[in-house]
Design a protein around this motif. Sequence first.
Motif, PDB file in Angstrom:
ATOM      1  N   VAL A  62      48.894  39.384  34.558  1.00 17.45           N
ATOM      2  CA  VAL A  62      47.660  39.846  33.935  1.00 17.45           C
ATOM      3  C   VAL A  62      46.535  38.829  34.068  1.00 17.45           C
ATOM      4  O   VAL A  62      45.360  39.168  33.865  1.00 17.45           O
ATOM      5  CB  VAL A  62      47.900  40.190  32.444  1.00 17.45           C
ATOM      6  CG1 VAL A  62      48.852  41.356  32.311  1.00 17.45           C
ATOM      7  CG2 VAL A  62      48.413  38.980  31.678  1.00 17.45           C
ATOM      8  N   LYS A  63      46.861  37.587  34.380  1.00 21.38           N
ATOM      9  CA  LYS A  63      45.819  36.576  34.545  1.00 21.38           C
ATOM     10  C   LYS A  63      44.965  36.875  35.772  1.00 21.38           C
ATOM     11  O   LYS A  63      43.763  36.616  35.785  1.00 21.38           O
ATOM     12  CB  LYS A  63      46.432  35.177  34.684  1.00 21.38           C
ATOM     13  CG  LYS A  63      47.205  34.713  33.453  1.00 21.38           C
ATOM     14  CD  LYS A  63      46.331  34.652  32.213  1.00 21.38           C
ATOM     15  CE  LYS A  63      47.116  34.120  31.019  1.00 21.38           C
ATOM     16  NZ  LYS A  63      46.323  34.189  29.777  1.00 21.38           N
ATOM     17  N   SER A  74      41.414  47.329  32.061  1.00 19.36           N
ATOM     18  CA  SER A  74      42.658  47.690  32.741  1.00 19.36           C
ATOM     19  C   SER A  74      43.133  49.067  32.296  1.00 19.36           C
ATOM     20  O   SER A  74      43.590  49.879  33.111  1.00 19.36           O
ATOM     21  CB  SER A  74      43.739  46.644  32.456  1.00 19.36           C
ATOM     22  OG  SER A  74      43.399  45.392  32.998  1.00 19.36           O
ATOM     23  N   TYR A 103      37.467  43.757  36.423  1.00 19.22           N
ATOM     24  CA  TYR A 103      36.049  43.680  36.074  1.00 19.22           C
ATOM     25  C   TYR A 103      35.203  44.316  37.180  1.00 19.22           C
ATOM     26  O   TYR A 103      34.117  44.848  36.911  1.00 19.22           O
ATOM     27  CB  TYR A 103      35.625  42.227  35.867  1.00 19.22           C
ATOM     28  CG  TYR A 103      35.931  41.705  34.482  1.00 19.22           C
ATOM     29  CD1 TYR A 103      34.963  41.696  33.488  1.00 19.22           C
ATOM     30  CD2 TYR A 103      37.214  41.256  34.155  1.00 19.22           C
ATOM     31  CE1 TYR A 103      35.249  41.224  32.207  1.00 19.22           C
ATOM     32  CE2 TYR A 103      37.509  40.790  32.885  1.00 19.22           C
ATOM     33  CZ  TYR A 103      36.531  40.779  31.915  1.00 19.22           C
ATOM     34  OH  TYR A 103      36.817  40.329  30.645  1.00 19.22           O
ATOM     35  N   SER A 132      45.167  40.142  37.644  1.00 20.02           N
ATOM     36  CA  SER A 132      44.726  41.540  37.622  1.00 20.02           C
ATOM     37  C   SER A 132      43.667  41.770  36.554  1.00 20.02           C
ATOM     38  O   SER A 132      42.774  42.608  36.708  1.00 20.02           O
ATOM     39  CB  SER A 132      45.919  42.471  37.375  1.00 20.02           C
ATOM     40  OG  SER A 132      46.476  42.274  36.089  1.00 20.02           O
ATOM     41  N   GLY A 133      43.736  41.011  35.451  1.00 20.73           N
ATOM     42  CA  GLY A 133      42.759  41.163  34.382  1.00 20.73           C
ATOM     43  C   GLY A 133      41.350  40.794  34.803  1.00 20.73           C
ATOM     44  O   GLY A 133      40.379  41.249  34.193  1.00 20.73           O
ATOM     45  N   LYS A 134      41.219  39.982  35.846  1.00 23.77           N
ATOM     46  CA  LYS A 134      39.896  39.613  36.352  1.00 23.77           C
ATOM     47  C   LYS A 134      39.442  40.576  37.448  1.00 23.77           C
ATOM     48  O   LYS A 134      38.258  40.893  37.554  1.00 23.77           O
ATOM     49  CB  LYS A 134      39.912  38.178  36.895  1.00 23.77           C
ATOM     50  CG  LYS A 134      40.234  37.141  35.821  1.00 23.77           C
ATOM     51  CD  LYS A 134      39.337  37.296  34.598  1.00 23.77           C
ATOM     52  CE  LYS A 134      39.728  36.366  33.467  1.00 23.77           C
ATOM     53  NZ  LYS A 134      38.981  36.664  32.222  1.00 23.77           N
ATOM     54  N   TRP A 178      46.528  38.752  27.808  1.00 23.59           N
ATOM     55  CA  TRP A 178      45.243  38.964  28.464  1.00 23.59           C
ATOM     56  C   TRP A 178      44.318  37.816  28.084  1.00 23.59           C
ATOM     57  O   TRP A 178      44.308  37.356  26.939  1.00 23.59           O
ATOM     58  CB  TRP A 178      44.613  40.280  28.019  1.00 23.59           C
ATOM     59  CG  TRP A 178      45.387  41.511  28.376  1.00 23.59           C
ATOM     60  CD1 TRP A 178      46.125  42.283  27.529  1.00 23.59           C
ATOM     61  CD2 TRP A 178      45.495  42.113  29.669  1.00 23.59           C
ATOM     62  NE1 TRP A 178      46.691  43.331  28.219  1.00 23.59           N
ATOM     63  CE2 TRP A 178      46.322  43.250  29.530  1.00 23.59           C
ATOM     64  CE3 TRP A 178      44.988  41.804  30.928  1.00 23.59           C
ATOM     65  CZ2 TRP A 178      46.645  44.080  30.602  1.00 23.59           C
ATOM     66  CZ3 TRP A 178      45.298  42.630  32.000  1.00 23.59           C
ATOM     67  CH2 TRP A 178      46.112  43.745  31.835  1.00 23.59           C
ATOM     68  N   THR A 179      43.521  37.362  29.035  1.00 29.88           N
ATOM     69  CA  THR A 179      42.610  36.254  28.764  1.00 29.88           C
ATOM     70  C   THR A 179      41.548  36.652  27.742  1.00 29.88           C
ATOM     71  O   THR A 179      41.167  35.881  26.885  1.00 29.88           O
ATOM     72  CB  THR A 179      41.938  35.782  30.058  1.00 29.88           C
ATOM     73  OG1 THR A 179      42.955  35.432  31.006  1.00 29.88           O
ATOM     74  CG2 THR A 179      41.048  34.580  29.803  1.00 29.88           C
ATOM     75  N   ASP A 219      39.627  42.442  29.258  1.00 29.09           N
ATOM     76  CA  ASP A 219      40.643  42.557  30.310  1.00 29.09           C
ATOM     77  C   ASP A 219      41.519  43.777  30.069  1.00 29.09           C
ATOM     78  O   ASP A 219      41.784  44.572  30.978  1.00 29.09           O
ATOM     79  CB  ASP A 219      41.524  41.304  30.357  1.00 29.09           C
ATOM     80  CG  ASP A 219      40.765  40.071  30.777  1.00 29.09           C
ATOM     81  OD1 ASP A 219      39.520  40.088  30.693  1.00 29.09           O
ATOM     82  OD2 ASP A 219      41.402  39.085  31.174  1.00 29.09           O
TER      83      ASP A 219
END
Length: 631
Positions: A220-221, A30, A228, A223-225, A21-22, A26
């Motif tokens: 995840v790069k 999630s 938000y 979807s992790g954003k 995860w960044t 994130d």
Amino acid sequence: MGRNEVSQPASTDENTDRGNWTGKLDFILSGLGFAIGLGNVWRFPYLCYRNGGGAFLIPYVIMLACAGLPLFFMELSFGQFASLGPITIWNVSPIFKGVGYAMVVVSALVCIYYNVIIAWALYYLFASFTNVLPWTLCNQWWNTDQCGKTFGVNGTNVTLGVNGTNSTDFTRVSASHEFWTHKVLQLSSGIDKMGTVRWDLALCLLLAWVIVGACLIKGVKSSGKVVYFTATFPFVVLIILFFRGVTLEGAERGIRFYIIPEWSRLSESKVWGDAAIQIFYSLGLAFGSLATLSSYNKFHNNVMRDALIIAVGNCCTSIFSGFVIFSIIGHMSFMLDVPVDKVADEGPGLAFVAYPEAISLLPISTLWAILFFLMLLTLGLDSQFAMMETVITAVIDEYPEYLRPKKSIVVLGLCVIGYLLALPQTTNAGMYWLQLLDWYSAGFSLMVISLCLVIAIQYVYGMKRFCKDIKTMLGFEPPIYFKVCWVAITPALLLFILIFNLVQFNPVTYGDYEYPNWAEIMGLLMGLSSCLLIPIVAVIQVCRQKGSLLERIKAAARPSRDWGPALEDHRQEMLKVYAGKYGVEAPLTLIDTPNKGGDLPPDYTTATTLPRNDINVPYSVANGLPVTTKL
């Protein structure tokens, strides 16, 4: 904060092969997005009023503390420690690898029908962009003579038929119900009357899968954003709807109905069973998604803190959403001059019939409709992201050297397969198929999977080992509360829920429609398909070993040689934690120490350990450390 948790900048990947995860938010967003789904809005409030109002919160909180939170923390810790998907992670005890396959099958089955619900939300969202909401009309081609429309006239309720005259000689059917049944679903008379594919629903379903695929294409790069927005927007809408709802006439009717406790109901086993099941489904236990999401965490992330935030946040959202739903349901009851229990509903009946009708009674109804269906869309997408990521990660982690560089193709292929398998649910019999999938795909199978999960980790692998693994990540062992729950309270409650489900089992129905025997058998086989994988894979794993039957079983139950953290540095840390228990100075002493009490991983009692299959890290000496190293 766990030790070494901030040893690297948040923007860099600790595990360069697999990715992380960044940022910490994130993962938390999630996790919240996965746990807080449609069930929080359309199932919990209904269960609460049906099981004694405010009194229901007592068994609900008890079940959260005794079963939900311990399992939630266990799954998250399990995934973060190994950094593997739900199948490959069962290197911890290959005899239980079928549990991983079962998790993936359940997630895949749910993905197939869950995106259809998202497609319905898209359909209603598009239909809301009009001055007059279509589910308020009674003069359209989809309406029948029984369609009724309610207006407030000088404070009195007048029910009008399609010809505009007072209608008291037949049972009124709401315009929203007819829009749902005859326009959106165009429902046939049974599951065997498939009819044709509804092109408008099929296009909405296609759009839903395009959104899911686009958000997961980079893992995840990406979807992790997205989360938000998708994880926070529902809270914004719920807060807006709450303040609007409590100011409506009759809102207190619904709120009283929702929260006034009936203490006598606490003596009923069904109330406790419903509380346990709701906690179980609401937190998303045993889908494999929790382990998948946490597997992208950095190794020293404080997963216990995150588990508390997500689990408690999920349950608070359920309680708050009850006030939102029942304030507006109370207003609807006031406007229609009928008891609250006549308009209270759950599931699709609440989301696509009762609530749209309630919204139509509000000023500026178009705005509220758009906000409500946007909220449903984002609630559904977050859960769908997590379940699809579970399937994708499981496939890629099984063959990382071939599939990890081609992740975009894997995501595209799985989304196309999911769309094609979901198409029958856009036919005239689609609702019957969706109900069949929902009834059997993730029912008793989740209880069986969870029970096997607890047995495998806490009894076969060992609670002491598992706690040492957590100490390696966090710098401290979990509190005694978790340990007691894992080995005693939680397994007992899981067994209770499983027995309760079997005793309370009823064949699938949709309204008054009873399914034919062949459909029942198909549903049962679908539910059993995931559970049967557990013993089948166990037999295969035992057969692969050598020796007598008992020796084979023991060998298949032990962790494989590549079990452990993904990175060499973290493996060395784990050895130090295990060695510190015995006060030894070097791994050689640890290797020679008998494995008393099952505290040591079996592979660390041998002189060699192979590297993980998905990384290329050479091990120079026994267990990767020089024998003279001081610990």
